[in-house]
Design a protein around this motif. Sequence first.
Motif, short mmCIF file in Angstrom:
data_model
loop_
_atom_site.label_atom_id
_atom_site.label_comp_id
_atom_site.label_asym_id
_atom_site.label_seq_id
_atom_site.Cartn_x
_atom_site.Cartn_y
_atom_site.Cartn_z
N LEU A 115 0.93 -1.03 -0.39
CA LEU A 115 -0.48 -0.39 -0.09
C LEU A 115 1.47 0.87 0.22
CD1 LEU A 115 -2.57 1.20 0.17
CD2 LEU A 115 -2.20 1.33 3.00
N ARG A 141 -7.12 3.97 4.53
CA ARG A 141 -7.06 2.42 4.14
C ARG A 141 -6.35 1.19 4.73
NH1 ARG A 141 -5.54 2.62 -1.89
NH2 ARG A 141 -5.33 0.44 -1.65
N GLU A 190 -7.74 -0.14 7.75
CA GLU A 190 -8.23 -1.37 7.25
C GLU A 190 -7.43 -2.63 7.00
OE1 GLU A 190 -9.57 -0.10 3.39
OE2 GLU A 190 -11.19 1.33 3.89
#
Length: 97
Positions: free
Chosen positions: A25, A53, A56
């Motif tokens: 990521l 993100r 998560e």
Amino acid sequence: MIEERLYIVTYDIADEKRWRRVFKLMNGYGRWLQLSVFQCRLTARRRVELARRLEEIIRADADHVLILDLGPAEKVDPRVESLGKNFAPVKRTAVVI
């Protein structure tokens, strides 16, 4: 022009699988500096998106992520002492999608 800010993102992830997901990521948001350290130029929107993100992926009871805001990217001149490999600040570049 949209203002970008310079961030250092560093993380300590307890699980190897989650660590790999965070690493992948982060590659989409900045430049990899060291094992769990990235330098990022982000707009306010991208910064919020990145945090969302990351939340998560990580486990709040086992992992730790630090997002350090160094200030406006165009005005920050990082003074970094680098031993070993050279350090280069993230430059603004166009991305063609």
